[in-house]
Every structure is written in C-alpha cells, then in structure tokens.
Scaffold this active site. Sequence first.
Site, PDB file in Angstrom:
ATOM      1  CB  CYS A 134      -4.798   7.128  -2.075  1.00  0.00           C
ATOM      2  SG  CYS A 134      -5.722   5.638  -1.600  1.00  0.00           S
ATOM      3  N   GLY A 147       5.072   5.110  -8.835  1.00  0.00           N
ATOM      4  CA  GLY A 147       4.349   4.098  -9.581  1.00  0.00           C
ATOM      5  C   GLY A 147       4.662   4.144 -11.064  1.00  0.00           C
ATOM      6  CD  GLU A 160      -4.930   2.651  -4.138  1.00  0.00           C
ATOM      7  OE1 GLU A 160      -4.656   3.869  -4.255  1.00  0.00           O
ATOM      8  OE2 GLU A 160      -5.081   2.080  -3.055  1.00  0.00           O
ATOM      9  N   GLY A 176       1.094   3.463  -3.791  1.00  0.00           N
ATOM     10  CA  GLY A 176       1.929   4.598  -3.388  1.00  0.00           C
ATOM     11  C   GLY A 176       1.738   5.772  -4.328  1.00  0.00           C
ATOM     12  CB  SER A 177       3.799   8.784  -4.847  1.00  0.00           C
ATOM     13  OG  SER A 177       5.014   8.303  -5.398  1.00  0.00           O
ATOM     14  CB  THR A 178       1.081   9.388  -9.490  1.00  0.00           C
ATOM     15  OG1 THR A 178      -0.259   9.145  -9.029  1.00  0.00           O
ATOM     16  CG2 THR A 178       1.094   9.345 -11.009  1.00  0.00           C
ATOM     17  NE  ARG A 179       8.530  11.425  -6.899  1.00  0.00           N
ATOM     18  CZ  ARG A 179       9.427  10.590  -6.391  1.00  0.00           C
ATOM     19  NH1 ARG A 179      10.333  10.013  -7.169  1.00  0.00           N
ATOM     20  NH2 ARG A 179       9.423  10.306  -5.106  1.00  0.00           N
TER      21      ARG A 179
END
Length: 486
Positions: free
Chosen positions: A295, A244, A261, A239-242
């Site tokens: 992504c 994660g 990821e 999912g999103s970096t935020r």
Amino acid sequence: MTPSKRIIPLLINGKKIVSKDSLHIPVYSTARHPTTSEREVVHFAQGATVEQAVEAAITSAAAFNKWRRVSPLQRRELLLETANILRKRREDGIEIQMLECSPDRNFAAKMYDDAILHVTEWAGLVTSIRGTVPVSETNDVLPIVFREPVGPVFGIAPWNAAPVLSMRSLGMPIAAGCTSVFKTSELSPASHFSIVEAFIDAGLPAGVLNVLHVRPQDAPKIVRVLIERPEIRKVNFTGSTRTGREIAIAAAENLKPVLLEMGGKSASVILKDADLENAAKHTVVGAWLNQGQICMSTERVLVSSDIFHKFLEHLKYAAAQLHPHFGQFPQVTPDYADKIHDMISEALEHGARLVYGSHERPNDAQLSPTILAGVSRQSKIYAEESFGPTIIVIPIASDAEAINIVNESDYGLSASIWTKDVVKGIRLARDIESGAVHINGMTVHDQSTLPHGGVKDSGNGRFGAEWGLNEFTITKTVTVSGFAEH
C-alpha cells in the site's frame, strides 16, 4: 469427496472446524506446474457459513466478559510466549508465505519478523494503558477516567504482507483486552492461520480469537452480518479503498467505529539538492518491493525540472542494476496482473513513454516492471493505485507545485522528500496531506514503535504501538461524590 491436500480449519470457541466439501476454498500458488504451466492448488481453506459467523460473534462476546478482566501482566506473558513460538516456527512461516503469494524470501522473512516485533512491542505497552484523575469543578466530587477495552472486534486483513497485517488486525485488540473475530484472506489463509496458531499454542483462552475463512461469493453477506451483530463493537480493515468504503458505510449504518488502512498512491518528491543516486536507488526499491504489491509503494516520482533528465538517467541505471536482484514479478493472481497491464496500455495509448522495462508479459500472472514518463492526467495510472511494479515520473517547476500534485490525490498514506536541507524537508512534510512523510527515505516505511495509517481515501485511525492500542479502548468516566472538605 474430501480433498487430499491440507484444509485450513475455522476456529470458533477454541474448536478447529472442517466440514462441507462444497465450502472448501482452493488456494493457488502463483508458481506454475513445470509441465502443464497451470497454477497449482496448494491447499484448501474451510469456508464459513452465516451461522458460523454468528456463532463466532456470540462466543467472542462471551469470552470478552472473562478476557477483559485478565490482568495486563498475564496478557503480557501470553504475548511474549506468542512471540517465542513464532520465532521457533520462523522457517515454516516464511515458506508458507512464499507458497501462497510468492514474495521473495527476504520480503517474506521481513514480514514475519515484523509480526514478532509488533507483538513484542505490545507486550511492553499493555501496562501503560491507563486512565487519569482530572480536576473536578467542585471539591466534593472525585472524577476518575478509565480506559477500558472496547469489546469484541471484527478484523479483516489482506494477503500482501500476511504475517504482520494479520498480527496487527487480530493481535492488537487482544493485547488491549478485547476479543477478536478475524476474517482471513482467501489468498493467504495458511499464512494468517500460522499467526493464529501461535496465539492458541501460547495459551489464549477459547473464544478470545475466532477465525473465519470466507468464499469470495459469500464475503459481502457474511461481512455485513458480522458488522450488524450487536456483539461486535468495532471493525478494523486493511485492504482496498473500494472495499473499505463499503465496510465504512455498513459500520456507519450500525453506529460502529472503524479503523481503516486502505490504498495509496505514494509520491516521492526529488528536490534539486537531493542525493540523486541514493534517491534513485530507494525509489526503485520502494516501487518494486513485493512486486509493487504494498500500500505504501512508490508510484509517483515528482522531480525538480532543473535535474529531471539527470535524475531520469540515475533512475534508469538504478533500475537496471537492481532488476536482477528482484527476479520475476509474479502478481498474486492473473486478474491483478490484467488490471495493471491494462493501466499501462492505456497510458501508452495516451502518449506516455516507456522509459524502462517492457510491456510484454512472461505469462498471465507476471509483469515486467515499468517506468513511465509523459503520463497524461487522463490516464488511470496517473491518479489510481496500480498496486504493481510501476513508476510514473513527473517534472515539477517548484516546491509549491510538488505539494499541490501530491495533495490533489484522493489518497494520503505515505510520501517521501529527498533533500539535503532537512529543515526545508520538515517544512514541506508538514504541508503534505499524508499519514506519514519520510525525509531521505523511501515511501515504504513502517515500524512497530510508530503509528501507521492514512488520511482521505487511505483511511482513518492508526495501527501501531500505543496509538494502535488506544484504538481498541474507550474512556469511561466514574465520579465519586461526598468528598467535600469538612
């Protein structure tokens, strides 16, 4: 009052659960009602409580004590039967994706078929999980190193490639001998549950796979509760970096390993000896597949200044030729579309030029695909993932400048290099900070036989094939003393 539409149940210890109306999560189609133009509720998902999440963790641990002892041959048969069931349900699996998240039919079919390829690949690899007998310092000790399943795994997958991303999140731990507590996306619970049901119908024992749907407002608490549960031994997240980063922090506080990821800002590097027509076509496809909601989507294109204007003409031509084949560009929710639209607006305000496309929106959930040039470094879209059908084109004076621009990004998931000099391409690929680099291919590239993952803010660890299976195992050293020669 119970909704008349289908309710996707929870699955805990082999039981499908539907309960309180107040916890039902409405799932909307991106398509519009023909007369009201409103987004329609297509079905509901049963939201989980904290107590149910705890029960999922406890029953997953109990099931692990038996599942870890099931032979690899039995696991292989179950995985192959799961693949057979998915093949029989292919049409339904494609349709449910299109209903929930509006990918085009070809993309939905590819993601469903990829899920089958992955589970089939693992079936062939489960007997290859093996330990070693290393050399001992002394002759009287026999050391044996085993690879064993890590234990119950908490997995979270997103909506944008629902079948394959849910398959690897919940299925890979199961293939490795672990049990799985899986949280679906509230945007694609039926697509995810179609993968779950194939495992259950293939004969997966109760508790080996527990499935939770969670209301967005409840997610932070329930996710943290599960990470903190002593039964959970590892977390995987896509999912999103935020999000994660928040999961990684919670996992670190509880000394839990994570497989992440996350986002990307993938770049294509177009060198002056590249096949410009082919590079332009694959740049557009890599940027616009699934409305840019991948992504690995191509968002930055770095072009040798010697061919910049010539390549730009090829790119605009490719965009014009391919645009009709992509049809409309619905984003999964109006909020996603708003964010991307705002990033484009800011770039234009800072002096960017709209090379192709329109800044107009057909409706609040749709965008027109865009190609931008002259984007300022101060613009958000220069460095931040848009997760939409956007391309920014940047001239480069040298190969070294291209590598520097690629590597200055916080992300490192995928990249591509276009050149007729393959040896040079490999050399440059070695200098790029990325989980994958594709020479003369687009940035969107994943196979069931390859490792998949990123570096930096794109994550750590690897899904896929033997690398993914090993993520869900631990090494255990056993020594036997008394082997001295007489």
